[in-house]
Design a protein around this motif. Structure first.
Motif, PDB file in Angstrom:
ATOM      1  N   ARG A  16      54.476  73.504  23.644  1.00  0.00           N
ATOM      2  CA  ARG A  16      55.331  74.700  23.614  1.00  0.00           C
ATOM      3  C   ARG A  16      54.827  75.796  24.556  1.00  0.00           C
ATOM      4  N   THR A  17      53.519  76.061  24.549  1.00  0.00           N
ATOM      5  CA  THR A  17      52.999  77.182  25.343  1.00  0.00           C
ATOM      6  C   THR A  17      51.829  76.782  26.236  1.00  0.00           C
ATOM      7  N   GLY A  18      50.804  76.137  25.642  1.00  0.00           N
ATOM      8  CA  GLY A  18      49.546  75.922  26.364  1.00  0.00           C
ATOM      9  C   GLY A  18      49.686  75.070  27.612  1.00  0.00           C
ATOM     10  N   ARG A  37      43.330  67.996  21.228  1.00  0.00           N
ATOM     11  CA  ARG A  37      42.816  66.796  20.554  1.00  0.00           C
ATOM     12  C   ARG A  37      43.531  65.545  21.014  1.00  0.00           C
ATOM     13  N   SER A  38      44.811  65.672  21.384  1.00  0.00           N
ATOM     14  CA  SER A  38      45.586  64.457  21.688  1.00  0.00           C
ATOM     15  C   SER A  38      45.870  64.299  23.174  1.00  0.00           C
TER      16      SER A  38
HETATM   17  N1  LIG Z   1      53.592  85.960  19.268  1.00  0.00           N
HETATM   18  C1  LIG Z   1      54.176  85.135  18.412  1.00  0.00           C
HETATM   19  O1  LIG Z   1      55.047  85.511  17.647  1.00  0.00           O
HETATM   20  C2  LIG Z   1      53.765  83.697  18.420  1.00  0.00           C
HETATM   21  C3  LIG Z   1      54.705  82.714  18.111  1.00  0.00           C
HETATM   22  C4  LIG Z   1      54.301  81.379  18.160  1.00  0.00           C
HETATM   23  C5  LIG Z   1      52.988  81.039  18.460  1.00  0.00           C
HETATM   24  N2  LIG Z   1      52.089  82.034  18.729  1.00  0.00           N
HETATM   25  C6  LIG Z   1      50.728  81.682  19.087  1.00  0.00           C
HETATM   26  O2  LIG Z   1      50.782  81.068  20.345  1.00  0.00           O
HETATM   27  C7  LIG Z   1      49.766  80.083  20.452  1.00  0.00           C
HETATM   28  C8  LIG Z   1      50.392  78.763  20.875  1.00  0.00           C
HETATM   29  O3  LIG Z   1      51.241  78.294  19.849  1.00  0.00           O
HETATM   30  P1  LIG Z   1      52.290  77.116  20.131  1.00  0.00           P
HETATM   31  O4  LIG Z   1      52.934  76.825  18.835  1.00  0.00           O
HETATM   32  O5  LIG Z   1      53.141  77.449  21.287  1.00  0.00           O
HETATM   33  O6  LIG Z   1      51.334  75.917  20.468  1.00  0.00           O
HETATM   34  P2  LIG Z   1      51.254  74.998  21.778  1.00  0.00           P
HETATM   35  O7  LIG Z   1      50.910  75.812  22.947  1.00  0.00           O
HETATM   36  O8  LIG Z   1      52.448  74.130  21.883  1.00  0.00           O
HETATM   37  O9  LIG Z   1      50.061  74.043  21.383  1.00  0.00           O
HETATM   38  C9  LIG Z   1      48.809  74.447  20.927  1.00  0.00           C
HETATM   39  C10 LIG Z   1      48.010  73.183  20.883  1.00  0.00           C
HETATM   40  O10 LIG Z   1      46.721  73.461  20.351  1.00  0.00           O
HETATM   41  C11 LIG Z   1      46.162  72.206  20.051  1.00  0.00           C
HETATM   42  N3  LIG Z   1      45.199  72.314  18.965  1.00  0.00           N
HETATM   43  C12 LIG Z   1      45.429  72.642  17.682  1.00  0.00           C
HETATM   44  N4  LIG Z   1      44.301  72.516  16.975  1.00  0.00           N
HETATM   45  C13 LIG Z   1      43.345  72.135  17.846  1.00  0.00           C
HETATM   46  C14 LIG Z   1      41.980  71.832  17.723  1.00  0.00           C
HETATM   47  N5  LIG Z   1      41.360  71.846  16.539  1.00  0.00           N
HETATM   48  N6  LIG Z   1      41.283  71.479  18.830  1.00  0.00           N
HETATM   49  C15 LIG Z   1      41.896  71.405  20.034  1.00  0.00           C
HETATM   50  N7  LIG Z   1      43.197  71.671  20.210  1.00  0.00           N
HETATM   51  C16 LIG Z   1      43.909  72.025  19.123  1.00  0.00           C
HETATM   52  C17 LIG Z   1      47.324  71.288  19.595  1.00  0.00           C
HETATM   53  O11 LIG Z   1      47.291  70.070  20.341  1.00  0.00           O
HETATM   54  P3  LIG Z   1      46.595  68.770  19.671  1.00  0.00           P
HETATM   55  O12 LIG Z   1      47.307  68.515  18.398  1.00  0.00           O
HETATM   56  O13 LIG Z   1      46.762  67.719  20.711  1.00  0.00           O
HETATM   57  O14 LIG Z   1      45.158  69.142  19.463  1.00  0.00           O
HETATM   58  C18 LIG Z   1      48.565  72.085  19.988  1.00  0.00           C
HETATM   59  O15 LIG Z   1      49.510  71.306  20.648  1.00  0.00           O
HETATM   60  C19 LIG Z   1      49.080  80.033  19.087  1.00  0.00           C
HETATM   61  O16 LIG Z   1      47.902  80.802  19.128  1.00  0.00           O
HETATM   62  C20 LIG Z   1      50.082  80.675  18.175  1.00  0.00           C
HETATM   63  O17 LIG Z   1      49.500  81.279  17.038  1.00  0.00           O
HETATM   64  C21 LIG Z   1      52.449  83.334  18.732  1.00  0.00           C
END
Ligand SMILES: NC(=O)c1ccc[n+]([C@@H]2O[C@H](COP(=O)([O-])OP(=O)(O)OC[C@H]3O[C@@H](n4cnc5c(N)ncnc54)[C@H](OP(=O)(O)O)[C@@H]3O)[C@@H](O)[C@H]2O)c1
Length: 236
Positions: A16-18, A37-38
């Protein structure tokens, strides 16, 4: 190893973001290590792209990510922590969380940020003062607002604790020029963006910060298409 290019690490390179942030930085000419992790491990040194598999809940795994990045790409100028973890309660009950799961989530949401920041600062010490030296935590608004659901307790605890860490670090390292940001994308009216979080908007903000934009405080509440916006609940 390309010593001309700037180097970034993106922890939590998810769909989604990273991953979008990592790809955006690569497109902007950075060397980038992407971590999750994946992720499928890979090295494309011509492109400056490394994928490293690591689990942030295992704090000992973080040092190796920095070592490999430094060896193959260069000392990181920008370290981005974008991973998050939540714990689903056993029932709709505030205090039914499994403690082992909570500890793992706390490592991912918070203690891994401390370890990554320790490693980042050790690297910044070796970079020329003119080079970007940024540590960015992708947060949300849970450091200033409680979400009324037990499923958000683990994430909110992590975001709040990490908000303090980033705040304190931003003050402590100010004299050295090391920048720390708790980044929180908001809707134009200051609400949470939830699933509408935008990787490109994050990348644009990060590139602007790396270019020396000094108008954004550590609590970097921002809106897509606008950049930094100070809301009534922005801490600074
Ligand atoms: N401002 C807001 O309102 C808002 C809204 C949504 C999200 N956020 C924040 O934005 C950030 C990104 O969120 P997103 O939902 O968009 O996620 P994302 O970028 O799609 O993915 C984050 C990735 O982190 C990895 N991860 C999770 N646990 C881990 C671990 N123990 N070790 C290594 N990697 C790990 C996961 O991949 P694996 O499963 O492959 O490890 C996951 O795909 C988060 O900090 C979230 O809290 C903020």
């Amino acid at each position: 190893m390309s010593s001309q290019k700037l180097t970034a690490i993106v922890f939590g390179a998810g769909a989604r973001t990273g991953r979008g942030i990592a790809d955006g930085l690569l497109a902007a000419g950075y060397n980038v290590t992407a971590v999750s992790r994946s992720i499928t491990e890979s090295e494309d040194l011509a492109k400056g792209a490394l994928n490293i598999k690591a689990d942030l809940s295992d704090l000992a795994s973080i040092k190796g990510v920095f070592e490999k990045t430094k060896k193959l790409l260069g000392t990181p100028n920008i370290v981005i922590h974008n991973a998050w973890a939540s714990v689903t309660p056993k029932a709709d009950d505030w205090f039914s969380q499994d403690l082992t799961e909570m500890q793992k989530a706390y490592n991912t949401n918070s203690l891994s940020v401390l370890v990554a920041a320790q490693e980042a600062v050790a690297g910044f010490e070796t970079l020329p003062a003119s080079a970007p030296q940024l540590f960015i935590y992708v947060g949300n608004m849970q450091n200033v607002s409680a979400f009324p659901s037990p499923g958000f307790v683990a994430l909110g605890m992590g975001k709040s604790a990490t908000s303090y860490l980033i705040w304190a670090a931003s003050q402590n390292f100010e004299s050295k020029g090391y920048k720390f940001y708790f980044v929180d994308e908001r809707t134009p009216d200051g609400g949470a963006v939830y699933g509408d979080i935008d990787a490109k908007a994050h990348t644009e903000l990060f590139l602007s910060l790396a270019k020396g934009d000094n108008t954004v405080p550590w609590h970097a509440t921002f809106v897509k298409g606008k950049g930094y916006v100070k809301f009534p609940n922005s801490i600074v």
